[in-house]
Design a protein around this motif. Structure first.
Motif, PDB file in Angstrom:
ATOM      1  N   HIS A  34       0.714  -1.336   0.075  1.00 35.61           N
ATOM      2  CA  HIS A  34       0.176  -0.018  -0.067  1.00 35.61           C
ATOM      3  C   HIS A  34       0.890   1.249   0.034  1.00 35.61           C
ATOM      4  N   SER A  35       0.295   2.156  -0.643  1.00 33.05           N
ATOM      5  CA  SER A  35       0.995   3.636  -0.574  1.00 33.05           C
ATOM      6  C   SER A  35       0.711   4.414   0.699  1.00 33.05           C
ATOM      7  N   LEU A  36       1.593   4.904   1.410  1.00 34.15           N
ATOM      8  CA  LEU A  36       1.090   5.707   2.432  1.00 34.15           C
ATOM      9  C   LEU A  36       1.954   7.038   2.505  1.00 34.15           C
ATOM     10  N   CYS A  37       1.556   7.847   3.446  1.00 36.57           N
ATOM     11  CA  CYS A  37       2.072   9.040   3.857  1.00 36.57           C
ATOM     12  C   CYS A  37       2.975   8.527   5.144  1.00 36.57           C
ATOM     13  N   LYS A  38       3.741   9.649   5.315  1.00 38.59           N
ATOM     14  CA  LYS A  38       4.892   9.362   6.392  1.00 38.59           C
ATOM     15  C   LYS A  38       3.872   9.057   7.873  1.00 38.59           C
ATOM     16  N   GLU A  39       3.067  10.144   8.114  1.00 38.84           N
ATOM     17  CA  GLU A  39       2.505   9.620   9.491  1.00 38.84           C
ATOM     18  C   GLU A  39       1.791   8.671   9.588  1.00 38.84           C
ATOM     19  N   CYS A  40       0.978   8.264   8.259  1.00 38.90           N
ATOM     20  CA  CYS A  40       0.168   7.021   8.607  1.00 38.90           C
ATOM     21  C   CYS A  40       0.957   5.814   8.699  1.00 38.90           C
ATOM     22  N   PHE A  41       2.109   5.816   8.044  1.00 40.92           N
ATOM     23  CA  PHE A  41       3.260   4.714   7.982  1.00 40.92           C
ATOM     24  C   PHE A  41       3.555   4.439   9.368  1.00 40.92           C
ATOM     25  N   PHE A  42       3.936   5.633  10.209  1.00 39.38           N
ATOM     26  CA  PHE A  42       4.548   5.576  11.225  1.00 39.38           C
ATOM     27  C   PHE A  42       3.389   5.137  12.218  1.00 39.38           C
ATOM     28  N   TRP A  43       2.398   5.519  12.156  1.00 40.55           N
ATOM     29  CA  TRP A  43       1.038   4.916  12.853  1.00 40.55           C
ATOM     30  C   TRP A  43       0.911   3.592  12.862  1.00 40.55           C
ATOM     31  N   ALA A  44       0.822   3.120  11.671  1.00 37.12           N
ATOM     32  CA  ALA A  44       0.355   1.771  11.188  1.00 37.12           C
ATOM     33  C   ALA A  44       1.718   0.897  11.875  1.00 37.12           C
ATOM     34  N   PHE A  45       2.819   1.331  11.570  1.00 40.02           N
ATOM     35  CA  PHE A  45       4.017   0.483  12.163  1.00 40.02           C
ATOM     36  C   PHE A  45       3.899   0.356  13.835  1.00 40.02           C
ATOM     37  N   GLU A  46       3.694   1.727  14.425  1.00 39.63           N
ATOM     38  CA  GLU A  46       3.574   1.371  15.607  1.00 39.63           C
ATOM     39  C   GLU A  46       2.508   0.545  16.556  1.00 39.63           C
ATOM     40  N   GLU A  47       1.484   0.956  15.631  1.00 41.29           N
ATOM     41  CA  GLU A  47       0.191   0.164  16.085  1.00 41.29           C
ATOM     42  C   GLU A  47       0.236  -1.189  15.716  1.00 41.29           C
TER      43      GLU A  47
END
Lengths: 516, 369
Positions: B48-61
């Protein structure tokens, strides 16, 4: 080196360079003509004995083939299955009291339609093989892969196992003795060989030998279209394997065979084990690579060649002129990284040259595994098994697992759903349970992919990955079986509170509600 | 000729993981999670293509979900983070700190580092760990092989050669972490093992035929019984290595990124190259391998090792003497092969401090460089 249980006591001595002028290690008389493992030099005669003995020992150790049974040999024309054919001939023709006692048949599946061969090439290969088969005097079937498109959907139902034969040694021996007795009584003057050829000639007249039904170019085109709709070579090979198994199973069932013999060698099985792990088939490793494969219930698949390395087979075929035909497959001349199966093959073969015990170590590992939840119970509902590969489903969501982690990742990457689904195009194939609105609401993009969504709950982990790579629909028989299972599961849900059965809903894949 | 797994491996390493993503982004694609900002990266795990903040959020989540669903920690525990200064442990330390505050785990975090004594490699990475300590304001404890065993890895390699040295390092490090944890009275250790590591281990154990380890290696945390044993867990178990690098890159986390100089000839390198190739064919292969490993089941009647204690040091062991005692004995006596291969009969002798026969000594000395 690097094997866990390896002893180093002997190896640090001076190395013995193998020389061809050595004596055979078995009979110690004749000159050795080949070397199998690090130090075993054999002469021609001893090698033949060793080879033949291994085959019979493998069948004798695992007493699954009962006397008088009809066994179909799946021959692909390659060296291993051709060798298996010659071993069966050898075993059936001996006069020794311990000769093999079953009724063989041969099946060859012509896959030229899927691998893109022309009709002339296919006919040539078939003609070559037919001449080999005719020489054996066994009943043979030549089946084209195109026929898979017209299979009945009943092929995917697990048949109940044939008459309860307890697998204890005493009953096997009793069965063998009984067989010998009956044969002696029935034909006191005919020897057993004549009886068998008598039987096989009878069956040859009954059904038209060889090609079961002619195929038309439309069939071939339909098959090619099916395979062209699969995006990756990995999924293609997986699909081909599945369809081939279904065809063999169907032929075996309709012609009354209860056992199928596959010619997988040790090297081939080691590669299969590793590639199955990479495909996510860890739960069914034992059935995929073990000696006997009982997943279909009434027809059992056995692999008697699993103790032979491809090197031994190659030597034997050359020394004793076993005919084999090379037929190009899907991954012939493909690049190393074209598919997972091909990649694994090149990896294992390369590793084997540096570490000669690789294949045998992997083989020993496979022997120590068993299926996680063996389907002993004949009452197990049919949809607790995967639609395509007929193995137990391994997608339960009880404890936190890799599968659940994957689902969570999918969810998190697409949190705020429907607006993005149009651009992604992957909406339906992921997060199935959560995006129900997407499934029923968004008519446009979803309707074509709807059939794939419904199938996911009926498939095991790795078959889901295969389906993911497919754009077009599967053959009709698979789809109709899927529909049938869906209807049954709906029925069961309606009446679940009234059923007294202990096998709970974990066997039923949930269509609505929780994550799948 | 010995196939060196290093050549292909370093080739892959030289290619920046992000260049391919950059090339692919010719048109502005919207983030598939928030659908507002421009996507700046493509997730290796799900494409999936993500922006920075969403990626951080997804990874941490995802790490948070892993911790919560697998119940890795209890409120109020002291947790030691195994920090080597490499990308995995740096990201782990960062994410643990973030999640601890965000979700109120109530954990007391500290950094544990092991100094193997490899010049040019470990001393550089230790500098990174010291920097981490300051950046994250976490207490740090460094234990070294020198003080625990009296041997540095450099000295060991001189004796043992380049083929079996990883065995020594791995065994010693495990004990060193436990000893360090006990000194600090830590309840749990968490390590930065990522999905690639676990998948590699599954493949390697199949290739080696190690059925006992094969069963255990996909467990997210180790058993917690026994004296002198601190349970350890892998919160990053389902995070791809490439995503860890992506995270560190975008968060501008600093880490030390060179291969250990002694590793090119390790057997694990073969499994690693294979896994990298698998990932190139099918990106989900890493999770598929872990899934297979989790669903493996071993037949009954297969001989499994039983957990006991070492006769000499009291550490957990399945034999009379634990592996590190055996290895140490071999090193101290100038018999480097004592730990390599099966020598159970000799364990008793060593335990009772009986001298070995001439024959045995000769075999154990021979080293294949």
């Amino acid at each position: 080196m690097c094997q866990v249980d390896e002893e180093y006591n002997g190896q640090l001595e001076h190395r013995v360079t193998p020389r061809v002028s050595k004596k055979c290690v078995k009979c110690k008389e004749n000159t050795a003509v080949l070397i199998i493992r690090a130090g075993d030099a054999f002469c021609r005669g001893c090698f033949k004995e060793y080879f033949i003995h291994k085959f019979r020992a493998m069948l004798g150790k695992n007493r699954v083939i009962f006397p008088g049974e009809k066994v179909i040999l799946a021959v692909s024309g390659g060296p291993a299955s051709s060798s298996m054919l010659s071993q069966v001939r050898e075993g059936l023709s001996r006069d020794a009291p311990k000769k093999l006692r079953f009724v063989p048949g041969i099946i060859y599946i012509d896959e030229g339609g899927a691998s893109g061969q022309s009709m002339e090439e296919r006919e040539r290969a078939v003609a070559q093989l037919e001449s080999v088969f005719r020489a054996t005097n066994y009943h043979y079937h030549i089946v084209h892969l195109e026929q898979v498109l017209s299979l009945p959907s009943s092929v995917l139902e697990a048949g109940s196992s044939a008459t309860e034969k307890p697998q204890t040694g005493s009953s096997y021996k009793a069965a063998v003795d009984q067989f010998i007795q009956t044969k002696k009584n029935q034909h006191p003057d005919l020897s057993l060989e004549n009886a068998q050829s008598h039987l096989s000639s009878l069956s040859m007249h009954e059904v038209e030998n060889g090609v079961t039904s002619p195929i038309t170019p439309e069939h071939t085109q339909a098959l090619q279209k099916l395979f062209a709709s699969v995006r990756t070579l990995t999924a293609k090979e997986d699909l081909l394997h599945t369809l081939r198994q279904h065809l063999i199973l169907h032929t075996a069932r309709t012609q009354g065979y209860t056992k199928v013999m596959m010619g997988d060698s040790c090297s081939r099985l080691a590669i299969k084990l590793l590639s199955n792990i990479s495909l996510g088939r860890g739960a069914s490793l034992a059935t995929d690579t073990g000696f006997s494969d009982p997943r279909y219930g009434d027809v059992v698949i056995v692999r008697p060649m699993r103790d032979y390395s491809s090197k031994e087979i190659a030597y034997y075929n050359r020394m004793f002129d076993i005919p084999s035909v090379f037929i190009p497959g899907l991954d012939t001349k493909a690049q190393d990284k074209a598919s997972i199966q091909h990649l694994t093959e090149s990896f294992v073969t390369k590793l084997q040259t540096d570490f000669p015990s690789t294949v045998s170590t992997i083989y020993r590992t496979s022997e120590k595994l068993h299926t996680a939840c063996p389907p002993q119970n004949t009452n197990t509902q049919p949809f607790a098994k995967c639609l395509l590969c007929v193995c137990a489903l391994d997608t339960k969501l009880e404890e936190f697992s890799a599968y659940q982690a994957t689902l969570i990742s999918e969810q998190l990457s697409q949190r705020r759903g429907p607006a993005s689904s149009a651009s992604q195009g992957q909406c339906c194939s992921s997060g199935g349970g959560q995006h129900q609105g997407c499934m029923t609401g968004e008519g446009g993009c979803c309707s074509s992919a709807k059939s794939t969504v419904d199938l996911k709950s009926l498939l095991c982990y790795s078959c889901r990955l295969t389906i993911k790579d497919m754009v077009n629909a599967l053959p009709q028989y698979i789809l109709s079986e899927a529909e049938r299972r869906k209807r049954r599961s709906q029925m069961r849900e309606e009446i679940s509170e009234f059923l007294l059965d202990e096998e709970e809903d974990e066997a039923i894949p949930r269509v609505n509600g929780s994550l799948q | 000729m010995m196939m060196s797994p290093a050549s292909t491996h370093t080739d892959i390493k030289r290619r920046s993981p992000l260049s391919e993503f950059r090339v692919a982004l010719k048109m502005p694609v919207l983030c598939s999670s928030c659908a507002e900002k421009r996507a700046v990266l493509k997730r290796p795990k799900t494409a999936h293509s993500l922006c920075k903040e969403c990626f951080f959020w997804a990874f941490e989540e995802e790490v948070h979900q892993t911790i919560v669903s697998a119940q890795l920690f209890k409120h109020g525990e002291t947790v030691g983070i195994g920090a080597s200064g490499g990308k995995d442990s740096t990201v782990l330390a960062h994410v643990m700190k973030v999640l601890n505050e965000r979700y109120n785990y109530g954990l007391k975090l500290l950094l544990l580092s092991v100094d193997e004594g490899i010049t040019g490699y470990r001393d550089d990475s230790l500098e990174t760990v010291k920097r981490n300590q300051q950046q994250y304001e976490l207490p740090l404890k460094i234990v070294s092989y020198e003080e625990l065993y009296g041997w540095t890895m450099d000295a060991i390699v001189k004796q043992v050669g380049l083929k079996n040295n990883c065995t020594f390092c791995g065994v010693f490090r495990r004990q060193a972490l436990d000893r360090g944890a006990m000194m600090l009275k830590v309840d749990k250790i968490c390590t930065g093992h990522n999905a690639d590591d676990v998948a590699e281990t599954v493949l390697m154990n199949v290739l080696r035929g190690d059925i006992a380890r094969l069963r255990r290696c996909t467990a997210i945390s180790t058993a917690s019984e026994g004296e002198g044993v601190v349970p350890r867990c892998k919160p990053l178990k389902y995070a791809y290595e490439k995503e860890i690098v992506l995270y560190a890159y975008f968060k501008k986390l600093d880490y030390f990124s060179t291969e250990c100089i002694y590793s090119p000839n390790a057997y694990r390198g073969h499994a690693r190259t294979f896994l990298k190739d698998l990932e190139a064919v099918r990106p989900s292969a890493i999770m598929d391998v872990i899934h297979s490993g989790e669903n493996l089941s071993v037949r009954e009647g297969v001989k499994m090792p039983v957990q006991g204690t070492c006769g000499r040091c009291g550490y957990i062991s399945s034999q009379a003497l634990c592996k590190s005692c055996v290895l140490l004995e071999g090193l101290n006596r100038g018999l480097p092969r004592l730990g390599i291969g099966k020598h159970h009969r000799l364990h008793e002798k060593i335990l009772l401090q009986q001298p070995l026969t001439q024959e045995e000594e000769r075999k154990l000395k021979a080293v294949d460089f």
